[in-house]
Motif scaffolding. Structure first.
Motif: not given
Length: 269
Positions: A38, A42-43, A45-49, A55
């Protein structure tokens, strides 16, 4: 008779533990591998904030790892250690990928420092048995702190640092044609003298808003001020070797004044 029963009980207990380990390990390994997958898949761009604070994935990793390290203290399962190392390598790659999505190098470093510092804190809370994994993150924290200190100082004292790194160590007698002159260092001295306190205050504000852990931030500020003192000391030592350099003494900030500022900020610990 009692010794036989006692010995038999120990032997049976050992067998039971062994059988439980053999029966559960494949399932445990499968679950562990799914965690590693996982992280690897992991994606990003989806996880990035757009937030430099720790994080949530890194916090989950830290808590998960701390639990197993604590449970494994007495048991000492080498297979578990190997898999924790695999997990650590996967999260290392993930957090670096997330960091690279920040547009500025300084933001990337701040993000990494906050995550490494948080991970170390969680591992320490679980006990003093962090071992190699904790040492790994401590080394990463140390190296990234050094990078941040340089980024911060260059932001405020770029000309001074550039001169010290490229010219201050030169021997005047080795190349008289390129000897450092008063005219070359005079702007550096006057620029530093006119705004060094303001720059330090800006550095302080930058640090307290960037780092989640106040104590970590103050340690970084102290490291930055100490490094600034070293750069400025090299500048003043260089000026002493310049013909006519004594004429700049009136504009030089005393080392004692800089030390006073360092002590002032150190009082916040």
């Amino acid at each position: 008779m009692p010794r036989f029963i006692s010995g038999q009980a120990v032997f049976t207990g050992f067998n039971l533990c062994f059988l439980v380990n053999i029966s559960l390990w494949p399932r445990f390994k499968m679950v562990f591998d799914s965690h590693i997958s996982s992280l690897r898949d992991a994606n990003i761009k989806t996880l990035w904030e757009d937030d430099v604070h720790p994080h949530y994935v890194m916090r989950r990793y830290a808590e998960f790892t701390a639990s197993f390290i604590h449970l494994n203290v007495e048991y000492g399962d080498g297979q578990l250690d190997i898999n924790l190392e695999r997990l650590r390598m996967a999260v290392d790659v993930l957090i670096l990928k997330l960091a690279k999505l920040f547009p500025r190098p300084k933001q990337q470093i701040v993000f990494l420092i906050n995550n490494y510092d948080m991970t170390i804190a969680v591992l320490k809370e679980a006990g003093p048995e962090g071992g190699k994994i904790q040492m790994h993150f401590e080394e990463l924290l140390k190296s990234n702190t050094s990078l941040f200190v340089e980024e911060l100082l260059v932001e405020h004292f770029s000309d001074l640092i550039k001169f010290v790194k490229s010219r201050a160590s030169e021997d005047p007698s080795s190349n008289p044609e390129r000897s450092i002159t008063v005219a070359e260092v005079d702007p550096l001295v006057k620029d530093f003298g006119s705004r060094w306190k303001t720059a330090i205050e800006l550095m302080h504000k930058d640090i307290i808003t960037s780092f989640s852990n106040f104590l970590c931030g103050m340690e970084i500020l102290r490291a930055a001020l100490t490094q600034l003192l070293l750069y400025y000391t090299r500048l003043t030592d260089c000026i002493k070797k310049i013909p006519g350099g004594s004429g700049l003494n009136k504009d030089l900030v005393s080392i004692q004044s800089i030390m006073f500022e360092i002590r002032k900020y150190s009082k916040t610990f």
